[in-house]
Design an enzyme around this catalytic site. Sequence first.
Site, PDB file in Angstrom:
ATOM      1  N   HIS A 103       0.972  -1.067  -0.057  1.00 49.83           N
ATOM      2  CA  HIS A 103       0.053   0.036  -0.155  1.00 49.83           C
ATOM      3  C   HIS A 103       0.690   1.307  -0.079  1.00 49.83           C
ATOM      4  O   HIS A 103       0.463   2.443  -0.452  1.00 49.83           O
ATOM      5  CB  HIS A 103      -0.938  -0.018   1.221  1.00 49.83           C
ATOM      6  CG  HIS A 103      -2.367   0.732   0.887  1.00 49.83           C
ATOM      7  ND1 HIS A 103      -2.479   1.637  -0.029  1.00 49.83           N
ATOM      8  CD2 HIS A 103      -3.369   0.670   1.559  1.00 49.83           C
ATOM      9  CE1 HIS A 103      -3.451   1.984  -0.080  1.00 49.83           C
ATOM     10  NE2 HIS A 103      -4.289   1.370   0.961  1.00 49.83           N
ATOM     11  N   ASP A 146      -2.101   2.565  -4.508  1.00 52.92           N
ATOM     12  CA  ASP A 146      -3.134   3.070  -3.753  1.00 52.92           C
ATOM     13  C   ASP A 146      -4.384   1.962  -4.091  1.00 52.92           C
ATOM     14  O   ASP A 146      -4.288   0.998  -5.152  1.00 52.92           O
ATOM     15  CB  ASP A 146      -3.662   4.262  -4.467  1.00 52.92           C
ATOM     16  CG  ASP A 146      -2.807   5.578  -4.181  1.00 52.92           C
ATOM     17  OD1 ASP A 146      -2.336   5.328  -3.198  1.00 52.92           O
ATOM     18  OD2 ASP A 146      -2.767   6.650  -5.047  1.00 52.92           O
TER      19      ASP A 146
END
Length: 408
Positions: free
Chosen positions: A379, A383
């Site tokens: 992450h 995104d």
Amino acid sequence: MAEIKAPVFPESVADGTIVEWHVTEGQQVNRDDLLAEIETDKVVLEVVAPDNGVVTRIVKHVDDIVLSDELIAEFEAGASASAAPAAESAPVQEKQATDGGAPVQAAASTGGVEADHKDQSPAVRKAAKESGVDPKDVEGSGRGGRVTKSDMSSPTLKADSSIKTDSGQPVAEAGPRSESRVPMTRLRKTVANRLLAASQETAMLTTFNEVNMKPLMDMRAKYKDQFEKRHGTRLGFMSLFVKAATEALKRFPAVNASLDGNDIVYHGYYDIGVAVSSNRGLVVPVLRDTDQMSMADVEAKIREFGGKAQEGKLGLDDMTGGTFTISNGGVFGSLMSTPILNPPQTAILGMHAINDRPMAVNGEVKILPMMYLALSYDHRMIDGKEAVQFLVTIKELVEDPTLLLLDL
């Protein structure tokens, strides 16, 4: 006198461990005969005889650490066993060969397991002596059914055999609370360390989706015979997933990128690793430039990798690099999982078992072959929106393979 050295390791491999010698000091060998096996963090490398001759001295023994291009043995080309010094590890006596008159070395009869199995490697003979397990009763995982050191560490008996001590008496059967302790192989330790590091050093998250496999299964059923006849390899599902992943990587470059410190490295090529299970653990050989490969190329290369993995023949070049990974737990029956990243890559796709399930289609309930897909990603780099769209892209391409052909 010639030197036998360890192979030259790539920069990503610091050292290796001698796991087995297939010859003893003073033994005569032919060119390209297997001498020793060296296990690195990634693969097991074979050291072969450079010429016909005799191994005069073993410098590095089983379990010794060796560096790249380090001396492990000495070798005399053109020599015969009669001219070589006797091995110091066991008493020997010379006997005249019956087929040519040339003297050869033979181990003296000492009784027990060790004397009955002179054809086994030193590591296997040592393990047999310590455990009292007869190697001829053990199922071998080596080439041609050869028993290896790892086989002796946790022996699997042949159907018609029973474990016996060197005195010939059967060992009592283990009780329900028995346990055994087996050292982790270097490869297994490396896999464990990398998986632990991936979970601790990345912001790993997994998103899921499901794909209707019926269109792909129908296409495979219709064209598999023609495909095999034309290309000489069978048509599977993995090739289409590789091609779909490649197209999705083109559309979402961040998924094909990697992190190097504070830098983001965007790769202008598509090297997809395919996780393969082997007797030594999980390995990930890499398909190079998948955007330039046909489906037949992908299928043939994956089949080649599978065979090499089972035989322990994968080389370092086969598993170096990679910008993305696909793992197919479905071949083992996994319904759903969260695959772990393969650093420095930032994403991995998990495929799973295909099961018939009732699905709502245009207001009607239909039974369809469905597969869960999982995308684990870092992450910090990707995104959630990109990850979901990437997985949806793969889903759409697999459910309608003509999109790939029409470049839509």
